[in-house]
Design a protein around this motif. Structure first.
Motif, mmCIF file in Angstrom:
data_model
loop_
_atom_site.group_PDB
_atom_site.id
_atom_site.type_symbol
_atom_site.label_atom_id
_atom_site.label_comp_id
_atom_site.label_asym_id
_atom_site.label_seq_id
_atom_site.Cartn_x
_atom_site.Cartn_y
_atom_site.Cartn_z
ATOM 1 N N GLN A 27 0.836 -1.200 0.000
ATOM 2 C CA GLN A 27 0.000 0.000 0.000
ATOM 3 C C GLN A 27 0.875 1.256 0.000
ATOM 4 O O GLN A 27 0.625 2.222 -0.721
ATOM 5 C CB GLN A 27 -0.901 -0.003 1.245
ATOM 6 C CG GLN A 27 -1.850 1.175 1.299
ATOM 7 C CD GLN A 27 -2.684 1.168 2.566
ATOM 8 O OE1 GLN A 27 -2.140 1.089 3.678
ATOM 9 N NE2 GLN A 27 -3.986 1.227 2.416
ATOM 10 N N LYS A 54 -6.014 -0.355 -1.729
ATOM 11 C CA LYS A 54 -5.821 0.558 -2.875
ATOM 12 C C LYS A 54 -6.506 1.910 -2.645
ATOM 13 O O LYS A 54 -5.989 2.940 -3.055
ATOM 14 C CB LYS A 54 -6.383 -0.080 -4.159
ATOM 15 C CG LYS A 54 -5.662 -1.344 -4.579
ATOM 16 C CD LYS A 54 -6.176 -1.875 -5.888
ATOM 17 C CE LYS A 54 -7.458 -2.669 -5.766
ATOM 18 N NZ LYS A 54 -7.347 -3.933 -5.022
ATOM 19 N N THR A 55 -7.675 1.882 -1.998
ATOM 20 C CA THR A 55 -8.422 3.143 -1.841
ATOM 21 C C THR A 55 -7.592 4.169 -1.067
ATOM 22 O O THR A 55 -7.436 5.315 -1.512
ATOM 23 C CB THR A 55 -9.758 2.877 -1.122
ATOM 24 O OG1 THR A 55 -10.450 1.862 -1.853
ATOM 25 C CG2 THR A 55 -10.614 4.125 -1.090
ATOM 26 N N TYR A 56 -7.058 3.766 0.063
ATOM 27 C CA TYR A 56 -6.238 4.703 0.840
ATOM 28 C C TYR A 56 -4.950 5.036 0.082
ATOM 29 O O TYR A 56 -4.402 6.124 0.233
ATOM 30 C CB TYR A 56 -5.881 4.114 2.209
ATOM 31 C CG TYR A 56 -7.026 4.059 3.201
ATOM 32 C CD1 TYR A 56 -8.317 4.409 2.823
ATOM 33 C CD2 TYR A 56 -6.816 3.661 4.507
ATOM 34 C CE1 TYR A 56 -9.374 4.350 3.726
ATOM 35 C CE2 TYR A 56 -7.866 3.611 5.427
ATOM 36 C CZ TYR A 56 -9.141 3.949 5.020
ATOM 37 O OH TYR A 56 -10.170 3.886 5.920
ATOM 38 N N TYR A 58 -4.559 5.685 -2.959
ATOM 39 C CA TYR A 58 -4.678 6.854 -3.849
ATOM 40 C C TYR A 58 -5.316 8.053 -3.156
ATOM 41 O O TYR A 58 -5.075 9.192 -3.526
ATOM 42 C CB TYR A 58 -5.380 6.521 -5.172
ATOM 43 C CG TYR A 58 -6.824 6.083 -5.104
ATOM 44 C CD1 TYR A 58 -7.847 7.005 -4.891
ATOM 45 C CD2 TYR A 58 -7.179 4.762 -5.273
ATOM 46 C CE1 TYR A 58 -9.173 6.604 -4.850
ATOM 47 C CE2 TYR A 58 -8.508 4.344 -5.233
ATOM 48 C CZ TYR A 58 -9.497 5.277 -5.019
ATOM 49 O OH TYR A 58 -10.803 4.882 -4.975
ATOM 50 N N LEU A 59 -6.133 7.795 -2.107
ATOM 51 C CA LEU A 59 -6.759 8.934 -1.423
ATOM 52 C C LEU A 59 -5.733 9.779 -0.670
ATOM 53 O O LEU A 59 -5.815 11.005 -0.675
ATOM 54 C CB LEU A 59 -7.817 8.441 -0.434
ATOM 55 C CG LEU A 59 -9.198 8.127 -0.996
ATOM 56 C CD1 LEU A 59 -10.150 7.762 0.135
ATOM 57 C CD2 LEU A 59 -9.753 9.306 -1.789
ATOM 58 N N THR A 77 -14.832 6.540 -10.271
ATOM 59 C CA THR A 77 -15.006 5.123 -9.903
ATOM 60 C C THR A 77 -15.756 4.384 -11.016
ATOM 61 O O THR A 77 -16.439 4.996 -11.832
ATOM 62 C CB THR A 77 -15.812 4.996 -8.600
ATOM 63 O OG1 THR A 77 -17.099 5.557 -8.814
ATOM 64 C CG2 THR A 77 -15.142 5.707 -7.446
ATOM 65 N N LEU A 82 -19.560 2.274 -5.672
ATOM 66 C CA LEU A 82 -18.195 2.587 -5.223
ATOM 67 C C LEU A 82 -18.028 4.090 -5.008
ATOM 68 O O LEU A 82 -17.344 4.533 -4.086
ATOM 69 C CB LEU A 82 -17.179 2.128 -6.275
ATOM 70 C CG LEU A 82 -16.724 0.683 -6.191
ATOM 71 C CD1 LEU A 82 -15.782 0.372 -7.353
ATOM 72 C CD2 LEU A 82 -15.994 0.433 -4.874
ATOM 73 N N GLN A 83 -18.660 4.856 -5.882
ATOM 74 C CA GLN A 83 -18.589 6.317 -5.774
ATOM 75 C C GLN A 83 -19.184 6.777 -4.431
ATOM 76 O O GLN A 83 -18.579 7.580 -3.718
ATOM 77 C CB GLN A 83 -19.378 6.923 -6.940
ATOM 78 C CG GLN A 83 -19.249 8.422 -7.066
ATOM 79 C CD GLN A 83 -20.150 8.967 -8.166
ATOM 80 O OE1 GLN A 83 -21.011 8.265 -8.709
ATOM 81 N NE2 GLN A 83 -19.964 10.226 -8.497
ATOM 82 N N GLN A 85 -19.623 4.943 -1.720
ATOM 83 C CA GLN A 85 -18.809 4.408 -0.628
ATOM 84 C C GLN A 85 -17.564 5.277 -0.410
ATOM 85 O O GLN A 85 -17.193 5.606 0.704
ATOM 86 C CB GLN A 85 -18.398 2.995 -1.015
ATOM 87 C CG GLN A 85 -17.715 2.209 0.065
ATOM 88 C CD GLN A 85 -17.412 0.808 -0.451
ATOM 89 O OE1 GLN A 85 -18.306 0.090 -0.892
ATOM 90 N NE2 GLN A 85 -16.164 0.435 -0.434
ATOM 91 N N LEU A 86 -16.962 5.664 -1.518
ATOM 92 C CA LEU A 86 -15.763 6.494 -1.447
ATOM 93 C C LEU A 86 -16.084 7.857 -0.835
ATOM 94 O O LEU A 86 -15.388 8.331 0.065
ATOM 95 C CB LEU A 86 -15.221 6.680 -2.872
ATOM 96 C CG LEU A 86 -13.862 7.330 -3.002
ATOM 97 C CD1 LEU A 86 -12.785 6.403 -2.488
ATOM 98 C CD2 LEU A 86 -13.584 7.667 -4.453
ATOM 99 N N ASP A 90 -14.948 6.437 2.853
ATOM 100 C CA ASP A 90 -13.475 6.461 2.840
ATOM 101 C C ASP A 90 -12.893 7.876 2.843
ATOM 102 O O ASP A 90 -11.937 8.158 3.562
ATOM 103 C CB ASP A 90 -12.958 5.688 1.613
ATOM 104 C CG ASP A 90 -13.424 4.245 1.625
ATOM 105 O OD1 ASP A 90 -13.429 3.640 2.714
ATOM 106 O OD2 ASP A 90 -13.804 3.731 0.565
#
Ligand code: SF4
Length: 205
Positions: A27, A54-56, A58-59, A77, A82-83, A85-86, A90
């Motif tokens: 990560q 992966k989410t964190y 790139y965030l 997304t 997913l949009q 949720q993000l 997240d």
């Protein structure tokens, strides 16, 4: 200034503020690569296995880039789920952990927002009992929604035939001639998107 690797490391803000967060080398490597690509305006294609985080990955660099360099970041997304949720889960988590005040916005296609004008046009029209019930639920929800995003109203299924009757298309939208233009959810979502430092969209927009 904290490095991306430190932020995602065992003594970084994510480990401190996010329950269940576990530092992962892959990560951190991905996040460093994303940060470098963003800073240098380079193209990066990254593939990482399930559980990499992966989410964190790139965030964190996206929020840092926006905060430190004032650049606008757009995240797209593959799906609306997913949009959501993000945007709702997240992004606030990482923003809070990093302690950044970056402005964020969510933008979907116009069919995802209630249209006040078309809702008014339905007044007095005869509908099937099920649709009457759904319409009543939509009107109640209208009193509490701030975004007019139809995904908020889980009790009316996304594919219910009532939705096309109370949302707009480019053909039936009245645009600036609309009597409720100043309250329009589509207009508001687009204005917020223009002003935001980090914007979350989906590929279908
Ligand atoms: S501007 Fe278009 S989308 Fe907005 S309320 Fe009016 S008709 Fe509906």
């Amino acid at each position: 200034m904290q490095t991306i690797t430190h932020i995602l490391g065992s003594s970084g803000p994510l480990a401190k503020h996010v329950s269940g967060f576990a530092p992962r080398r892959q990560q951190q490597d991905m996040a460093e690569a994303v940060g470098q690509a963003l800073s240098n305006n380079e193209l990066l294609i990254a593939e990482a296995g399930t559980g990499t985080g992966k989410t964190y990955a790139y965030l964190v660099p996206a929020l840092l880039l926006s905060q430190e360099q004032g650049k606008k970041v757009m995240i797209s997304t593959g799906t609306k789920n997913l949009q959501d949720q993000l945007f709702h889960r997240d992004l606030p988590t990482v923003r809070k952990a990093l302690g950044v005040s970056t402005s964020v916005a969510l933008l979907k296609g116009r069919a995802n927002y209630l249209c006040y004008h078309r809702l008014e046009m339905l007044e007095g029209r005869r509908l099937r009992p099920e649709q009457q019930d759904q319409l009543a639920r939509i009107r109640t929800w209208l009193g509490r929604t701030e975004r007019g995003d139809i995904a908020e109203l889980g009790e009316v299924p996304e594919d219910a035939p009532i939705w096309p009757q109370v949302t707009s298309t480019t053909d039936n939208c009245l645009g600036s001639d609309c009597p409720v233009y100043s309250d329009c959810f589509v207009v508001k979502a687009r204005k917020d998107a223009q002003a935001a430092e980090v914007l979350v969209v989906n590929h279908h927009l």
